[in-house]
Design an enzyme around this catalytic site. Structure first.
Site, PDB file in Angstrom:
ATOM      1  N   THR A  40       3.566   7.050   1.280  1.00 49.21           N
ATOM      2  CA  THR A  40       3.485   6.253   0.067  1.00 49.21           C
ATOM      3  C   THR A  40       4.210   6.966  -1.074  1.00 49.21           C
ATOM      4  O   THR A  40       4.900   7.972  -0.839  1.00 49.21           O
ATOM      5  CB  THR A  40       2.009   5.906  -0.260  1.00 49.21           C
ATOM      6  OG1 THR A  40       2.003   5.017  -1.371  1.00 49.21           O
ATOM      7  CG2 THR A  40       1.154   7.128  -0.559  1.00 49.21           C
TER       8      THR A  40
ATOM      9  N   LYS B 255       8.713   7.414  -0.078  1.00 46.63           N
ATOM     10  CA  LYS B 255       9.151   6.426   0.917  1.00 46.63           C
ATOM     11  C   LYS B 255      10.649   6.474   1.211  1.00 46.63           C
ATOM     12  O   LYS B 255      11.073   6.174   2.324  1.00 46.63           O
ATOM     13  CB  LYS B 255       8.779   5.014   0.458  1.00 46.63           C
ATOM     14  CG  LYS B 255       7.302   4.710   0.559  1.00 46.63           C
ATOM     15  CD  LYS B 255       7.036   3.248   0.244  1.00 46.63           C
ATOM     16  CE  LYS B 255       5.557   2.957   0.316  1.00 46.63           C
ATOM     17  NZ  LYS B 255       5.247   1.543   0.175  1.00 46.63           N
TER      18      LYS B 255
ATOM     19  N   ASP C 250       5.797  -2.876   4.999  1.00 48.99           N
ATOM     20  CA  ASP C 250       5.398  -3.514   3.730  1.00 48.99           C
ATOM     21  C   ASP C 250       5.805  -4.987   3.694  1.00 48.99           C
ATOM     22  O   ASP C 250       5.013  -5.859   3.352  1.00 48.99           O
ATOM     23  CB  ASP C 250       6.028  -2.781   2.546  1.00 48.99           C
ATOM     24  CG  ASP C 250       5.326  -1.456   2.269  1.00 48.99           C
ATOM     25  OD1 ASP C 250       4.123  -1.354   2.564  1.00 48.99           O
ATOM     26  OD2 ASP C 250       5.987  -0.531   1.772  1.00 48.99           O
TER      27      ASP C 250
ATOM     28  N   GLY D 181      -3.184  -9.681  -3.606  1.00 48.74           N
ATOM     29  CA  GLY D 181      -2.449  -8.514  -3.121  1.00 48.74           C
ATOM     30  C   GLY D 181      -3.106  -7.719  -2.015  1.00 48.74           C
ATOM     31  O   GLY D 181      -2.421  -7.055  -1.234  1.00 48.74           O
TER      32      GLY D 181
END
Ligand code: S3P
Length: 455
Positions: A62, A66, A102, A245
């Site tokens: 993270t 990345k 993602d 989200g």
């Protein structure tokens, strides 16, 4: 041997991934540990070597690593290469391969309410998340059009060019002025906010004036802190379909899990854990565990009444679900079916907040039950000596596991208590000895402990 996974970032303390993945590993019967590790940028290369040297099975990457992490890996899959970022590392026989889940997580989130075929999509932002989502959509190749809107138009222009070069997707760039946004939204089916606007602590901000939202539009906000952002609330008011989200957080995690294990995780369970972590402000439940006859129901009712909370008796809930009483469930369908119903009831009610929940004496036998309850509740284990239990259950006809004969009952109580000893110990619950205490006194004891926990 136990497999080791980690989320690596800086900062990383806030990460919910350990809770979510640990639950999924346990539920899948995989012996694995998932931890968070803070790694400073200048130590990233060594950290990646560490993954290899320690034989870790995989990792999530993270912020802020990345992009940087890519150059230290042995390979990067093509989607991650296009996106230019890696959020998942898989250790394949000592080779570290980078992936990006993602965008796939976002796509799966969208699929919960719509398909992307022939849809006109507008993406706000051009940072890492926008890149991942735009590229994944473009690669999938089904959308009619993707429009990128960003305060910094150069970044979105660059992204649009890259997408056009590598995919067949129809992509354009629009300015982020209100007028331009209005014109753009008139021709938008799906709006995705990939900017941090609306995130805690600035929760009253949104990039989209409510007047521009219209019924029928699908609005997806990747911000999950808070879950219901201002944009989501405005969209709901305008009659849009919304996607919050935390869906993306869960589903990108589910994709990582699949890459690591080749198995599909229990997504519902992961979601429950994420929800529990994201809504910590609400009070935890008080859960009463313990053998039959330890007074869970009576004491639980008193606690609920004194603290003004809802009371849930799981045995009663199970009876409602089955449409018959517990002895009838055992007689007609057997203990196995009863345990399934008990697990379903716990799955549902463990997601409650601020309630007092009394569990059946055997709820502890299933570790998933305990995993679920522990996440949202303070656990209390009511204890009583075998003799006291025998006394309290005399002439009691509602416990199918004990039979109806008094002599037999005593033998069974001692036998089952012995067999369950280690399960009760493993709950890690706060123990309350009820021998010689009235249910009022037991309730008082628990209320005192809870009071102490809140200070
Ligand atoms: C059971 C306990 C009972 C009930 C069922 C099974 C058990 O609840 O769930 O008969 O396995 O210990 P109480 O503990 O509330 O009696």
């Amino acid at each position: 041997m136990r497999k080791l996974y980690a989320v690596i970032g800086d900062p990383v303390e806030h990460s919910i991934s350990p809770a979510m993945h640990t639950a999924a590993f346990r539920a899948a019967g995989i012996d694995a540990e998932y931890v968070k590790i803070r790694v400073k940028p200048e130590e990233l290369e060594d950290a990646v070597k560490g993954i290899r040297a320690l034989g870790m099975a995989g990792a999530n990457i993270t912020i802020p690593h990345k992009v940087e992490v890519m150059k230290f890996l042995d390979g990067v899959d093509s989607l991650a290469k296009d996106i230019g970022a890696v959020n998942t590392i898989v250790n394949k026989d000592g080779h570290l391969i980078g992936h990006n889940t993602d965008g796939l997580g976002a796509l799966e989130s969208l699929r919960k309410v719509t398909n992307t075929e022939n849809r006109k999509i507008t993406i706000l932002g051009a940072g890492g998340a926008a890149r991942a989502i735009a590229f994944t959509l473009a690669m999938e190749g089904k959308t009619e059009h993707i429009a990128l809107l960003n305060i910094e138009p150069k970044t979105s222009e660059k992204l649009a060019q890259e997408i056009s070069k590598k995919t067949k997707a129809d992509v354009s760039v629009a300015l982020s002025s209100e007028k331009e946004l209005g014109l753009q939204l008139e021709k938008t089916d799906i709006l995705i906010n990939c900017t941090p606007v609306g995130m805690h602590p600035k929760t009253d901000e949104s990039l989209v004036p409510p007047s521009l939202l219209r019924k029928g539009m699908i609005v997806f906000d990747i911000v999950y802190n808070p879950i219901r952002t201002k944009l989501i609330q405005d969209a709901e008011k305008a009659g849009c379909k919304t996607i919050t989200g935390e869906n993306m957080l869960v589903l990108q995690g589910a994709k990582s899990f699949e890459l690591w294990t080749g198995k599909k995780p229990d997504v519902k369970l992961m979601h429950a854990f994420v929800n529990a972590k994201l809504q910590p402000s609400k009070e935890k439940n008080i859960v009463l565990l313990g053998f039959m006859g330890t007074g869970k129901t009576v004491s639980g009712k008193i606690i609920a009444e004194k603290l003004g909370k809802d009371f849930i008796d799981l045995d009663t809930e199970i009876e409602k679900m089955a449409g018959m009483d517990i002895p009838a469930i055992f007689e007609r369908f057997g203990e196995k079916r009863f345990r399934e119903l008990e697990m379903e009831a716990i799955e549902l009610h463990s997601q409650k907040r601020d309630a007092v929940i009394s569990c059946g004496g055997g709820a502890v036998l299933n570790f998933l039950n305990m995993l679920r309850l522990r996440e949202t509740s303070h656990l209390f284990l009511l204890k009583a000596s075998p003799m006291e239990i025998v006394k309290r259950l005399r002439n009691e006809k509602n416990r199918p596991l004990l039979g109806l004969e008094e002599d037999e009952k005593e033998r069974r109580i001692i036998e089952i208590l012995e067999a369950r000893k280690s399960f009760y110990e493993a709950t890690g619950a706060i123990k309350v000895d009820t021998d010689g205490l009235t249910p009022e006194q037991v309730a008082g004891e628990i209320i005192k402990i809870i009071g102490g926990k809140r200070q």
